[in-house]
Design an enzyme around this catalytic site. Structure first.
Site, short mmCIF file in Angstrom:
data_model
loop_
_atom_site.label_atom_id
_atom_site.label_comp_id
_atom_site.label_asym_id
_atom_site.label_seq_id
_atom_site.Cartn_x
_atom_site.Cartn_y
_atom_site.Cartn_z
N TYR A 38 -1.12 -0.88 10.03
CA TYR A 38 -1.92 -1.31 8.48
C TYR A 38 -0.42 -0.67 7.95
CZ TYR A 38 -3.72 -1.13 3.82
OH TYR A 38 -3.95 -1.30 2.69
N SER A 65 1.08 -1.28 -0.39
CA SER A 65 -0.05 0.29 0.13
C SER A 65 1.23 1.18 0.13
CB SER A 65 -0.97 -0.36 1.02
OG SER A 65 -1.26 1.08 1.56
P1 NAP Z 1 -11.20 -6.11 0.76
O1 NAP Z 1 -12.31 -5.77 0.04
O2 NAP Z 1 -11.56 -5.88 2.67
O3 NAP Z 1 -11.00 -7.58 1.12
C1 NAP Z 1 -9.92 -8.63 1.83
C2 NAP Z 1 -9.73 -9.79 1.68
O4 NAP Z 1 -8.94 -10.19 2.14
C3 NAP Z 1 -11.33 -10.45 2.12
O5 NAP Z 1 -11.21 -11.51 0.74
C4 NAP Z 1 -10.55 -11.42 2.51
O6 NAP Z 1 -11.68 -12.80 2.94
C5 NAP Z 1 -9.82 -11.65 3.45
N1 NAP Z 1 -9.37 -11.74 4.12
C6 NAP Z 1 -8.90 -11.01 5.62
N2 NAP Z 1 -8.60 -11.20 6.51
C7 NAP Z 1 -8.85 -12.46 6.41
C8 NAP Z 1 -8.18 -13.90 7.12
N3 NAP Z 1 -8.09 -13.79 8.84
N4 NAP Z 1 -8.34 -14.83 6.66
C9 NAP Z 1 -8.07 -15.13 5.48
N5 NAP Z 1 -8.55 -14.61 4.56
C10 NAP Z 1 -8.68 -12.72 4.89
O7 NAP Z 1 -9.64 -5.25 0.82
P2 NAP Z 1 -9.14 -5.01 -0.64
O8 NAP Z 1 -9.26 -3.92 -1.28
O9 NAP Z 1 -9.51 -5.80 -2.03
O10 NAP Z 1 -7.59 -5.08 -0.25
C11 NAP Z 1 -7.14 -6.34 -1.16
C12 NAP Z 1 -5.25 -6.21 -1.01
O11 NAP Z 1 -4.89 -5.17 -1.30
C13 NAP Z 1 -5.48 -6.11 1.02
O12 NAP Z 1 -3.92 -5.98 1.06
C14 NAP Z 1 -4.92 -4.44 0.94
O13 NAP Z 1 -4.15 -3.71 2.13
C15 NAP Z 1 -4.26 -3.88 -0.39
N6 NAP Z 1 -4.96 -2.43 -1.09
C16 NAP Z 1 -6.15 -1.91 -1.04
C17 NAP Z 1 -6.13 -0.47 -1.22
C18 NAP Z 1 -7.65 -0.35 -1.84
O14 NAP Z 1 -7.92 0.82 -1.47
N7 NAP Z 1 -8.56 -1.14 -1.94
C19 NAP Z 1 -4.94 0.11 -1.14
C20 NAP Z 1 -3.99 0.05 -1.21
C21 NAP Z 1 -4.04 -1.52 -0.99
P3 NAP Z 1 -12.70 -12.41 4.44
O15 NAP Z 1 -12.81 -11.56 4.95
O16 NAP Z 1 -14.32 -13.97 3.89
O17 NAP Z 1 -11.81 -13.94 4.89
#
Ligand code: NAP
Length: 209
Positions: free
Chosen positions: A146, A133
């Site tokens: 985070y 991130s």
């Molecule tokens: P999201 O929509 O909240 O999805 C997160 C995913 O992680 C879900 O599939 C969730 O599945 C899984 N997860 C969370 N805790 C878990 C656990 N204990 N065991 C197994 N799975 C787990 O987030 P996203 O925005 O798609 O983010 C994906 C990645 O991109 C992350 O690493 C995030 O830090 C990074 N990122 C996102 C953004 C953004 O703007 N969205 C920006 C920078 C970086 P379950 O809840 O079903 O377990």
């Protein structure tokens, strides 16, 4: 692909399947994984669903063993699962909350790296993508746990990449940028999601790597 039940992981898994990969989809939410499976099948692809909590380190170790038994190698790891934790001053974060963010974002990514490295080496061109991130560098106030976890994930990626430089395995970390997902809505609740990039487009960039 970890965190394949929604958001960036969901569409990365779908895009990989569209391009012909058999996808091993990891997350806790069975409903989200089943929805992904339906979408993958509709494209003519295949997936193995792995409902797993990434805070369960023994389960991560076992997953590597199961992949070895069934396929003998892993071509691509997308370590995408992550949690935001609370937005608050670092002096106010509860120890349990800090530990949870570190466990899922950092410990599980290292544990997964350790578990699958022999499988990536067994591939002719193993690739690992670790989701980072921008806050790892911007050090944005109140995103403490985070941001710290993501800085550590990037260092993990760099160290791991350096260790594997003489193999055919390549490790990259990716900052997807602000993306229209549940995590972003939790982080910035007042934001209009329609102004943010679609996770489908972000997934295409990840899959290129
Ligand atoms: P999201 O929509 O909240 O999805 C997160 C995913 O992680 C879900 O599939 C969730 O599945 C899984 N997860 C969370 N805790 C878990 C656990 N204990 N065991 C197994 N799975 C787990 O987030 P996203 O925005 O798609 O983010 C994906 C990645 O991109 C992350 O690493 C995030 O830090 C990074 N990122 C996102 C953004 C953004 O703007 N969205 C920006 C920078 C970086 P379950 O809840 O079903 O377990």
């Amino acid at each position: 692909v970890t965190g394949a039940s929604r958001g960036i992981g969901y569409f990365t898994a779908l895009e990989l399947a569209r391009l012909g990969a058999h996808v091993i989809a990891v997350a806790r939410t069975v409903g989200g994984l089943e929805e992904l499976d339906d979408d993958i099948k509709a494209l003519g692809g295949t997936a193995t669903l792995v409902p797993l909590d990434l805070s369960d380190m023994k389960a991560i170790d076992a997953l590597g063993g199961q992949i070895h038994e069934r396929w003998g190698k892993l071509d691509i790891l997308v370590a995408n699962a992550g949690v935001l934790g609370v937005i608050s001053p670092i002096s106010h974060i509860k120890a349990k909350e800090f530990d949870k963010v570190m466990t899922v974002n950092l410990d599980a990514t290292w544990r997964l790296a350790r578990s699958v490295e022999p499988l990536l080496r067994a591939s002719d061109a193993g690739r690992a993508i670790l989701l980072s991130s921008g806050v790892a560098h911007s050090c944005r106030p109140f995103w403490g746990a985070y941001a710290i976890s993501k800085a550590a994930v990037e260092t993990l990626g760099r160290v791991w990449a350096a260790e594997l430089v003489n193999t055919s395995v390549r490790i990259n970390s990716v900052n997807p940028g602000a993306t229209r997902t549940a995590m972003r809505a939790q982080a910035v609740p007042g934001e209009d999601p329609s102004t943010l990039p679609d996770p489908r487009d972000v997934a295409k960039k990840i899959v290129k790597l």
